[in-house]
Design a protein around this motif. Sequence first.
Motif, PDB file in Angstrom:
ATOM      1  N   HIS A 161      15.288  13.403   7.887  1.00  0.00           N
ATOM      2  CA  HIS A 161      15.097  13.903   6.517  1.00  0.00           C
ATOM      3  C   HIS A 161      16.427  14.043   5.799  1.00  0.00           C
TER       4      HIS A 161
ATOM      5  N   ARG B 223      13.400  10.149   1.781  1.00  0.00           N
ATOM      6  CA  ARG B 223      12.527  11.057   1.023  1.00  0.00           C
ATOM      7  C   ARG B 223      12.820  10.969  -0.478  1.00  0.00           C
TER       8      ARG B 223
ATOM      9  N   PHE C 118      11.210   7.956  -1.945  1.00  0.00           N
ATOM     10  CA  PHE C 118       9.788   8.176  -2.232  1.00  0.00           C
ATOM     11  C   PHE C 118       9.614   8.834  -3.597  1.00  0.00           C
ATOM     12  N   LEU C 119      10.416   9.872  -3.832  1.00  0.00           N
ATOM     13  CA  LEU C 119      10.321  10.589  -5.112  1.00  0.00           C
ATOM     14  C   LEU C 119      10.783   9.702  -6.268  1.00  0.00           C
TER      15      LEU C 119
ATOM     16  N   ALA D 247       8.411   7.039  -7.471  1.00  0.00           N
ATOM     17  CA  ALA D 247       7.324   7.567  -8.315  1.00  0.00           C
ATOM     18  C   ALA D 247       7.814   7.828  -9.734  1.00  0.00           C
ATOM     19  N   VAL D 248       9.010   8.405  -9.851  1.00  0.00           N
ATOM     20  CA  VAL D 248       9.554   8.711 -11.176  1.00  0.00           C
ATOM     21  C   VAL D 248       9.835   7.410 -11.942  1.00  0.00           C
TER      22      VAL D 248
ATOM     23  N   ALA E 227       6.680   5.959 -13.290  1.00  0.00           N
ATOM     24  CA  ALA E 227       6.181   6.634 -14.489  1.00  0.00           C
ATOM     25  C   ALA E 227       6.987   6.227 -15.721  1.00  0.00           C
TER      26      ALA E 227
ATOM     27  N   TYR F 113      16.430  13.080 -11.047  1.00  0.00           N
ATOM     28  CA  TYR F 113      15.242  13.861 -11.427  1.00  0.00           C
ATOM     29  C   TYR F 113      15.361  15.298 -10.935  1.00  0.00           C
ATOM     30  N   LEU F 114      15.737  15.483  -9.668  1.00  0.00           N
ATOM     31  CA  LEU F 114      15.847  16.838  -9.123  1.00  0.00           C
ATOM     32  C   LEU F 114      17.039  17.583  -9.725  1.00  0.00           C
TER      33      LEU F 114
ATOM     34  N   VAL G 188       2.176   9.035 -13.968  1.00  0.00           N
ATOM     35  CA  VAL G 188       2.699  10.396 -14.156  1.00  0.00           C
ATOM     36  C   VAL G 188       2.180  11.313 -13.049  1.00  0.00           C
TER      37      VAL G 188
ATOM     38  N   GLY H 209       1.280  10.421 -10.118  1.00  0.00           N
ATOM     39  CA  GLY H 209       1.966  10.044  -8.887  1.00  0.00           C
ATOM     40  C   GLY H 209       3.328  10.713  -8.767  1.00  0.00           C
ATOM     41  N   ALA H 210       4.054  10.779  -9.878  1.00  0.00           N
ATOM     42  CA  ALA H 210       5.385  11.394  -9.859  1.00  0.00           C
ATOM     43  C   ALA H 210       5.281  12.901  -9.636  1.00  0.00           C
TER      44      ALA H 210
ATOM     45  N   ALA I  82       4.271  13.565  -6.111  1.00  0.00           N
ATOM     46  CA  ALA I  82       5.404  13.230  -5.237  1.00  0.00           C
ATOM     47  C   ALA I  82       6.394  14.393  -5.188  1.00  0.00           C
ATOM     48  N   GLU I  83       6.741  14.922  -6.344  1.00  0.00           N
ATOM     49  CA  GLU I  83       7.691  16.043  -6.372  1.00  0.00           C
ATOM     50  C   GLU I  83       7.117  17.274  -5.676  1.00  0.00           C
TER      51      GLU I  83
ATOM     52  N   PHE J 115       7.292  16.636  -2.011  1.00  0.00           N
ATOM     53  CA  PHE J 115       8.710  16.581  -1.624  1.00  0.00           C
ATOM     54  C   PHE J 115       9.270  17.991  -1.417  1.00  0.00           C
ATOM     55  N   ARG J 116       8.926  18.889  -2.333  1.00  0.00           N
ATOM     56  CA  ARG J 116       9.441  20.261  -2.244  1.00  0.00           C
ATOM     57  C   ARG J 116       8.692  21.076  -1.195  1.00  0.00           C
TER      58      ARG J 116
ATOM     59  N   PHE K  28       7.262  20.050   1.571  1.00  0.00           N
ATOM     60  CA  PHE K  28       7.509  19.633   2.955  1.00  0.00           C
ATOM     61  C   PHE K  28       8.929  19.079   3.103  1.00  0.00           C
ATOM     62  N   PRO K  29       9.919  19.984   3.117  1.00  0.00           N
ATOM     63  CA  PRO K  29      11.310  19.513   3.108  1.00  0.00           C
ATOM     64  C   PRO K  29      11.733  18.781   4.377  1.00  0.00           C
TER      65      PRO K  29
ATOM     66  N   LEU L  88       4.685  11.857   3.411  1.00  0.00           N
ATOM     67  CA  LEU L  88       4.492  12.198   1.999  1.00  0.00           C
ATOM     68  C   LEU L  88       3.623  11.157   1.293  1.00  0.00           C
ATOM     69  N   THR L  89       3.877   9.885   1.594  1.00  0.00           N
ATOM     70  CA  THR L  89       3.112   8.803   0.967  1.00  0.00           C
ATOM     71  C   THR L  89       1.626   8.912   1.317  1.00  0.00           C
TER      72      THR L  89
ATOM     73  N   ARG M  11       0.031  11.981  -0.282  1.00  0.00           N
ATOM     74  CA  ARG M  11      -0.201  11.790  -1.719  1.00  0.00           C
ATOM     75  C   ARG M  11      -1.420  10.912  -1.961  1.00  0.00           C
TER      76      ARG M  11
ATOM     77  N   ARG N 183       3.029  17.891 -16.112  1.00  0.00           N
ATOM     78  CA  ARG N 183       3.316  18.385 -14.770  1.00  0.00           C
ATOM     79  C   ARG N 183       2.636  19.743 -14.544  1.00  0.00           C
TER      80      ARG N 183
END
Lengths: 249, 249
Positions: free
Chosen positions: A61, A66, A69-70, A73-74, A77, A149-150, B74, B76-77, B80-81, B84-85, B87-88, B95-96, B99, B158
């Motif tokens: 990780h 990871r 993946f994010l 997606a961004v 979009a 994005y983050l 949108v 999906g993004a 995803a976020e 992502f947050r 499950f660090p 994650l895929t 989702r 969001r």
Amino acid sequence: MLRPGQPLPLFGFFRRLLGQDRAFRQAIATVIGRTPDNVRLYHLAFTHSSVVRQQGDTARHQSNERLEFLGDAVLGAVVAEYLFRKFPYEQEGFLTELRSRIVNRESLNGLALKIGLDKLVQLDPAQGRAARSRSVNGNALEALVGAIYLDQGYKAARKFVLTRLIKPFIDVKSLIETTANFKSKLIEWAQRQGKTIRYDLTGQPRSGGVMEFSATVLLDDEPVATGMGLSKKQAEQLAAERALAALGV
Amino acid sequence: MLRPGQPLPLFGFFRRLLGQDRAFRQAIATVIGRTPDNVRLYHLAFTHSSVVRQQGDTARHQSNERLEFLGDAVLGAVVAEYLFRKFPYEQEGFLTELRSRIVNRESLNGLALKIGLDKLVQLDPAQGRAARSRSVNGNALEALVGAIYLDQGYKAARKFVLTRLIKPFIDVKSLIETTANFKSKLIEWAQRQGKTIRYDLTGQPRSGGVMEFSATVLLDDEPVATGMGLSKKQAEQLAAERALAALGV
């Protein structure tokens, strides 16, 4: 013995670290067009899994997978909105196809090189060229979008994608010309040969409520090639592409 | 002849229109938790293609299909976020997969019904139940996310997804329990039977630089079922799911 004015060794270590950090921060600022806040995110974005894999699977990780993946997606979009606005009269299938031409692995690898990401990516040196020739840079680009994005929010990530990737480097017109051309190319070829083209379509439900389509190109009722996809159009496109290859057109 | 105090017919028409509009606006506000600005976007989000298809194919961009394309991206993004947050320490594949369990057609249809979108969707009455039973409501939900994005921005979209869909209705824990269980279920079954399970994997490049994987489950070296996917994991999952069905487990 330390002479007066000579920095403490530990201090030198920190200074070197800060210097490196400053150079990295500057490189990121040049690439994304704004000063990063949380530099660690960008370090992560450029850390290929081969670097951390040496530390065992639990450290995975700490690679950019990871963030990739994010960011994927961004990016999806942002490009969706861009195409949605740019082509107000085109249907969903057109937009989907065109987006996949923009965000596919090959295209992302090219974009990553154009903005110089290859110089920032941290790879296990032992992997060397083999890894680099694959999708390392494109993946790092997706991870970078995730990091922006983050770190800076959706708007900043959107701005980066539009002003640093799409507008300078993506020629949408020429993409459209190559898009969806396999089917028409195949039909034109068949007409010249006095033959008929037909598609045999089947759909099969997949897990997650998704349909998987399979299209077989029939040339004078003889099967030539088959393509699969998550839409009829996608399956037919792929089948046509493979048929052209099989027929040597 | 108009009596004094009686409204002009045209005025009545507008009043009726405004009354309808106010009711629709109120319904949207209830669903999304804030007052819409551009109501036309929401009308579009609830217009199924069967309604406009009567007007010929050129009118098709006046259905919700384009907004669905945008909203899907949108959504999906945002998801995803969220994952992502949440499950660090989980890897990209986890994650895929998770989702896709949240945003698949079935799940979206269920969510759409839970927030009452079926009462807002405009369908061609002739299509009736057949169309409604498919993915009409889930698609309208995606289109609604697209409409909120265009009307109110990413943050509002969001917030809608997180506070009105995910947090009240998605049980991530139970999703995880059913996720990725096909492979382990198959292995456990094979162990009880004293048989071996092996996967035969092949990859084939597809158009757009994407790889398509095919996995065949071999039970004591005999092929049982095959699955396709855009990742090895996805292909193996699907193959395991089909093998379980084929073996009647």
